[in-house]
Design an enzyme around this catalytic site. Structure first.
Site, PDB file in Angstrom:
ATOM      1  N   ASP A  32       0.850  -1.193   0.000  1.00  0.00           N
ATOM      2  CA  ASP A  32       0.000   0.000   0.000  1.00  0.00           C
ATOM      3  C   ASP A  32       0.889   1.247   0.000  1.00  0.00           C
ATOM      4  O   ASP A  32       1.893   1.321   0.697  1.00  0.00           O
ATOM      5  CB  ASP A  32      -0.911  -0.005   1.231  1.00  0.00           C
ATOM      6  CG  ASP A  32      -2.045   0.985   1.103  1.00  0.00           C
ATOM      7  OD1 ASP A  32      -3.204   0.537   0.982  1.00  0.00           O
ATOM      8  OD2 ASP A  32      -1.782   2.210   1.119  1.00  0.00           O
ATOM      9  N   ASN A  90     -12.864  -3.076   2.450  1.00  0.00           N
ATOM     10  CA  ASN A  90     -13.858  -2.006   2.540  1.00  0.00           C
ATOM     11  C   ASN A  90     -14.777  -2.096   1.325  1.00  0.00           C
ATOM     12  O   ASN A  90     -14.312  -2.324   0.205  1.00  0.00           O
ATOM     13  CB  ASN A  90     -13.154  -0.650   2.561  1.00  0.00           C
ATOM     14  CG  ASN A  90     -12.248  -0.496   3.771  1.00  0.00           C
ATOM     15  OD1 ASN A  90     -12.604  -0.896   4.874  1.00  0.00           O
ATOM     16  ND2 ASN A  90     -11.066   0.065   3.575  1.00  0.00           N
ATOM     17  N   GLY A  96     -16.187   2.915   3.241  1.00  0.00           N
ATOM     18  CA  GLY A  96     -14.979   3.720   3.061  1.00  0.00           C
ATOM     19  C   GLY A  96     -14.088   3.249   1.928  1.00  0.00           C
ATOM     20  O   GLY A  96     -12.892   3.528   1.924  1.00  0.00           O
ATOM     21  N   HIS A 101     -12.013  -1.492  -7.112  1.00  0.00           N
ATOM     22  CA  HIS A 101     -11.542  -2.779  -7.656  1.00  0.00           C
ATOM     23  C   HIS A 101     -11.317  -3.674  -6.443  1.00  0.00           C
ATOM     24  O   HIS A 101     -10.601  -3.265  -5.506  1.00  0.00           O
ATOM     25  CB  HIS A 101     -10.240  -2.580  -8.445  1.00  0.00           C
ATOM     26  CG  HIS A 101      -9.705  -3.836  -9.063  1.00  0.00           C
ATOM     27  ND1 HIS A 101      -9.723  -4.073 -10.427  1.00  0.00           N
ATOM     28  CD2 HIS A 101      -9.157  -4.949  -8.507  1.00  0.00           C
ATOM     29  CE1 HIS A 101      -9.195  -5.263 -10.672  1.00  0.00           C
ATOM     30  NE2 HIS A 101      -8.847  -5.815  -9.515  1.00  0.00           N
ATOM     31  N   HIS A 103     -10.256  -5.577  -3.445  1.00  0.00           N
ATOM     32  CA  HIS A 103      -8.954  -5.753  -2.802  1.00  0.00           C
ATOM     33  C   HIS A 103      -9.140  -6.077  -1.336  1.00  0.00           C
ATOM     34  O   HIS A 103     -10.088  -5.620  -0.703  1.00  0.00           O
ATOM     35  CB  HIS A 103      -8.068  -4.517  -2.966  1.00  0.00           C
ATOM     36  CG  HIS A 103      -8.683  -3.236  -2.488  1.00  0.00           C
ATOM     37  ND1 HIS A 103      -9.646  -2.562  -3.207  1.00  0.00           N
ATOM     38  CD2 HIS A 103      -8.484  -2.521  -1.367  1.00  0.00           C
ATOM     39  CE1 HIS A 103      -9.998  -1.471  -2.547  1.00  0.00           C
ATOM     40  NE2 HIS A 103      -9.315  -1.427  -1.411  1.00  0.00           N
ATOM     41  N   HIS A 105      -6.978  -5.830   2.220  1.00  0.00           N
ATOM     42  CA  HIS A 105      -5.807  -5.303   2.914  1.00  0.00           C
ATOM     43  C   HIS A 105      -5.260  -6.382   3.846  1.00  0.00           C
ATOM     44  O   HIS A 105      -6.032  -7.005   4.594  1.00  0.00           O
ATOM     45  CB  HIS A 105      -6.191  -4.107   3.788  1.00  0.00           C
ATOM     46  CG  HIS A 105      -6.755  -2.933   3.063  1.00  0.00           C
ATOM     47  ND1 HIS A 105      -6.057  -1.763   2.865  1.00  0.00           N
ATOM     48  CD2 HIS A 105      -7.986  -2.727   2.501  1.00  0.00           C
ATOM     49  CE1 HIS A 105      -6.813  -0.882   2.219  1.00  0.00           C
ATOM     50  NE2 HIS A 105      -7.996  -1.448   1.991  1.00  0.00           N
TER      51      HIS A 105
HETATM   52  P1  5GP Z   1      -9.770   1.279   0.127  1.00  0.00           P
HETATM   53  O1  5GP Z   1     -10.096   2.516   0.907  1.00  0.00           O
HETATM   54  O2  5GP Z   1     -10.328   1.333  -1.257  1.00  0.00           O
HETATM   55  O3  5GP Z   1     -10.130   0.024   0.878  1.00  0.00           O
HETATM   56  O4  5GP Z   1      -8.192   1.213   0.034  1.00  0.00           O
HETATM   57  C1  5GP Z   1      -7.481   1.712  -1.046  1.00  0.00           C
HETATM   58  C2  5GP Z   1      -6.028   1.672  -0.663  1.00  0.00           C
HETATM   59  O5  5GP Z   1      -5.256   1.878  -1.826  1.00  0.00           O
HETATM   60  C3  5GP Z   1      -5.604   2.754   0.349  1.00  0.00           C
HETATM   61  O6  5GP Z   1      -5.058   2.131   1.514  1.00  0.00           O
HETATM   62  C4  5GP Z   1      -4.553   3.572  -0.413  1.00  0.00           C
HETATM   63  O7  5GP Z   1      -3.469   3.968   0.403  1.00  0.00           O
HETATM   64  C5  5GP Z   1      -4.114   2.612  -1.495  1.00  0.00           C
HETATM   65  N1  5GP Z   1      -3.669   3.259  -2.722  1.00  0.00           N
HETATM   66  C6  5GP Z   1      -4.292   4.268  -3.383  1.00  0.00           C
HETATM   67  N2  5GP Z   1      -3.622   4.594  -4.495  1.00  0.00           N
HETATM   68  C7  5GP Z   1      -2.553   3.756  -4.554  1.00  0.00           C
HETATM   69  C8  5GP Z   1      -1.497   3.612  -5.498  1.00  0.00           C
HETATM   70  O8  5GP Z   1      -1.382   4.308  -6.510  1.00  0.00           O
HETATM   71  N3  5GP Z   1      -0.582   2.641  -5.235  1.00  0.00           N
HETATM   72  C9  5GP Z   1      -0.657   1.841  -4.130  1.00  0.00           C
HETATM   73  N4  5GP Z   1       0.302   0.914  -3.965  1.00  0.00           N
HETATM   74  N5  5GP Z   1      -1.649   1.952  -3.222  1.00  0.00           N
HETATM   75  C10 5GP Z   1      -2.579   2.903  -3.437  1.00  0.00           C
END
Ligand code: 5GP
Length: 118
Positions: A32, A90, A96, A101, A103, A105
């Site tokens: 991340d 999430n 949130g 796409h 994923h 964590h």
């Molecule tokens: P979400 O909130 O959708 O569950 O998590 C998205 C995650 O993607 C966040 O923890 C954010 O830091 C990470 N993220 C966003 N843009 C990028 C990117 O360009 N590269 C990487 N490696 N992580 C990203």
């Protein structure tokens, strides 16, 4: 529904860089960019699903098994089983979710307590 221009789709197409920690035919796992724990890795499907909800509704059983096997293979590659780790996914606005796409964590590397969220 699925936005092919989301950030993770671009990472899959190698249009954006990422630090890969595990990859197979079904998943890509990478660090991340804004880690919320000493170890913070995202595992994404190689297919176009916008969230866990979309995936669970539309993927076939084999895809679901292969995705979760990919999550576990990432855990093994990172050698996290002994110390432990947290999985988070999430979903949607109230969940949130920032990137549309699917994923998961993987958070690890210190005692995470009860208040770590991403
Ligand atoms: P979400 O909130 O959708 O569950 O998590 C998205 C995650 O993607 C966040 O923890 C954010 O830091 C990470 N993220 C966003 N843009 C990028 C990117 O360009 N590269 C990487 N490696 N992580 C990203």
């Amino acid at each position: 529904m699925y936005d092919p221009n989301n950030i993770f789709a671009k990472i899959l197409r190698k249009e954006l860089p990422a630090t890969c920690v595990y990859e197979d035919d079904h998943v890509l796992a990478f660090k991340d960019i804004h880690p919320a724990a000493p170890i913070h890795v995202l595992v994404i499907t190689k297919k176009a699903y916008s969230s866990f909800d979309d995936f669970s509704a539309c993927a076939n059983e084999q895809e679901i098994v292969l995705f979760w096997q990919g999550v576990y293979k990432t855990v093994q590659a990172l050698r996290l089983s002994l110390q432990g780790y947290r999985l988070v996914t999430n979903i949607g606005t109230d969940g949130g979710q920032e990137v549309p796409h699917l994923h998961v964590h993987i958070l690890a590397g210190k005692p995470l307590g009860t208040k770590v969220c991403v």
